[in-house]
Design an enzyme around this catalytic site. Structure first.
Site, PDB file in Angstrom:
ATOM      1  N   LEU A  19       0.924  -1.057   0.049  1.00  0.00           N
ATOM      2  CA  LEU A  19      -0.118  -0.061  -0.063  1.00  0.00           C
ATOM      3  C   LEU A  19       0.870   1.335  -0.080  1.00  0.00           C
ATOM      4  CD1 LEU A  19      -2.747  -0.922   2.538  1.00  0.00           C
ATOM      5  CD2 LEU A  19      -2.980  -1.032   0.142  1.00  0.00           C
ATOM      6  N   GLY A  20       1.945   1.130   0.708  1.00  0.00           N
ATOM      7  CA  GLY A  20       3.091   2.290   0.747  1.00  0.00           C
ATOM      8  C   GLY A  20       4.261   2.050   1.273  1.00  0.00           C
ATOM      9  N   GLY A  23      11.041   5.787   3.769  1.00  0.00           N
ATOM     10  CA  GLY A  23      12.301   5.362   4.326  1.00  0.00           C
ATOM     11  C   GLY A  23      12.432   4.424   5.395  1.00  0.00           C
ATOM     12  N   LYS A  42       1.720  -2.286   9.042  1.00  0.00           N
ATOM     13  CA  LYS A  42       3.101  -1.476   9.037  1.00  0.00           C
ATOM     14  C   LYS A  42       4.231  -2.144   9.426  1.00  0.00           C
ATOM     15  CE  LYS A  42       3.102   2.914   9.942  1.00  0.00           C
ATOM     16  NZ  LYS A  42       2.878   4.365  10.680  1.00  0.00           N
ATOM     17  N   ASP A 140       2.060  15.314  13.249  1.00  0.00           N
ATOM     18  CA  ASP A 140       2.454  15.059  12.164  1.00  0.00           C
ATOM     19  C   ASP A 140       0.969  14.995  11.292  1.00  0.00           C
ATOM     20  OD1 ASP A 140       4.132  14.714   9.972  1.00  0.00           O
ATOM     21  OD2 ASP A 140       4.183  12.437  10.503  1.00  0.00           O
TER      22      ASP A 140
END
Length: 421
Positions: A19-20, A23, A42, A140
């Protein structure tokens, strides 16, 4: 890390698609074998997992977000260590990130309808109010960390059937308890950081409100309030006291209330911003109500609904059709509308008993594919849930449709769900 697709970690999560990637780590759509559901995983890159500070960030994200239970905050299901590295298992959100949709709109030179922009901002403000009241500052808030969840029906009267959701609590700073290391004081995305965060000062919830103001400015104008790429550029700009041009200079059709909200959210001095996220959410909801009562403006050429049905299908998608007693067949989804049923005039002909003449339809939208049951006999089932007739329901790659004796699985790439650090 794409080589991990197809592997199962911790004997539980089968990684199905990327999905993504960034770094620090990657995010996958995965299948939870224990609970029979889609999740997002994740997974931290191994070389970062060996560094104490980055391990602490992932642990903090998991522990912090797991304590939060709000409809606009992505839920955490699990956390652990696996052979590929540290991971978080979280709620899978099927509509992509706000960053991806902003890029699409900016490429097209069109705007998101203002009511939808305000709905997104109000839902995120409500999530921030919930987190702030529990001593958690996100630090963030940016479009890459706002995901869009497609709903079968709106949460509230007057809303559109989607929900904006906040994710990635890896940079939170707890008002009480442990803090990140000093080198983490200025972690974040400079474009969306408040002046006090750029300077590494003490923070409270109003730093997140500034970031949300930047998002609203970008939603309303398709432009960022400031052109800056580095932290030093951001610090210099704020120290000079520069202010962004009013949104109405860029988009004159905007009502004055939008500039009033932006001016308060984006002021340099945090004591002049909204007192808290609840105040900002109230102002945004008030703007939505005011917009409903405003004279109708014709903006069809300039606005694109976030749920819009599109004429060009997303590339690379196909249906794998399983028929009992026969090999699996593959149908490439090369058009925006695909009809399915027993009649020969359908795009996908399913001739068995238990299938209606015109049974169901697949439709490409700006958020991916959706399926509509056309009132077929025996119904249409999505991942073992019967669909309501005529309701447009999102379908993600890996999802399984059942029509009569047929199983149809959607395969293909997906919109990245977030920008990773």
């Amino acid at each position: 890390m794409t080589s991990l697709i197809g592997q199962t970690i911790n004997n539980r999560y089968r990684l199905e698609s990327l999905l993504g990637d960034g770094g620090m780590g990657a995010v996958y759509r995965a299948y939870d074998l224990n609970l029979d559901r889609q999740v997002a995983i994740k997974l931290m890159h191994a070389h970062f997992a060996r560094k104490a500070e980055f391990r602490a960030r992932l642990v903090q994200e998991a522990q912090t977000a797991a304590k939060l239970d709000h409809p606009s905050i992505v839920k955490i299901h699990d956390f652990g260590n696996s052979e590929p590295g540290l991971f978080i298992a979280m709620e899978y959100v099927n509509g992509g990130s706000l960053r991806e949709h902003l890029r699409r709109l900016q490429t097209m030179g069109k705007y998101l309808p203002l009511a939808q922009s305000l709905q997104i901002a109000a839902q995120i403000a409500d999530a921030l109010d919930y987190a702030h009241r529990r001593g958690i500052i996100h630090r963030d808030v940016k479009p890459g960390n706002v995901l869009l969840k497609r709903l079968t029906r709106p949460d509230a009267p007057g809303e559109q059937p989607f929900r904006a959701m906040l994710t990635d609590f890896g940079l939170v700073k707890l008002q009480e308890g442990s803090e990140m290391t000093q080198s983490g004081a200025t972690l974040g995305t400079p474009t969306y950081m408040s002046p006090e965060q750029c300077e590494g000062g003490d923070l409270d919830g109003r730093t997140d409100l500034y970031s949300l103001g930047v998002i609203l400015y970008e939603l309303a104008t398709n432009k960022l309030p400031f052109a800056m790429k580095t932290l030093s550029e951001a610090m210099a700009l704020h120290q000079r006291g520069e202010t962004p041009p009013p949104a109405r200079m860029i988009r004159p059709d905007l009502p004055p209330i939008i500039d009033a909200i932006l001016a308060k959210a984006l002021t340099k001095a945090r004591e002049n911003r909204y007192a808290d996220a609840a105040d900002m959410a109230t102002a945004l909801q008030g703007a939505i109500v005011a917009l409903e009562g405003a004279p109708t403006q014709i903006m069809h050429r300039e606005e694109v609904d976030i749920l819009e049905q599109v004429k060009e299908p997303p590339p690379g998608h196909e249906l794998h059709i399983e028929t009992p007693g026969h090999p699996t067949s593959v149908f490439a989804l090369t058009q925006a509308v695909i009809t399915m049923g027993r009649n020969a005039d359908n795009d996908v002909v399913l001739p068995a008993e238990g299938v209606s003449r015109h049974h169901a339809r697949l439709q490409a939208t700006a958020l991916g594919w959706e399926v509509i049951d056309l009132g077929g006999i025996n119904g249409t089932w999505l991942d073992e849930r019967r669909l309501r007739a005529s309701d447009a329901t999102p379908i993600a790659p890996g999802s399984r449709l059942r029509i009569g004796p047929y199983a149809l699985i959607l395969h293909g790439p997906e919109v990245a769900i977030q920008d990773l650090p």
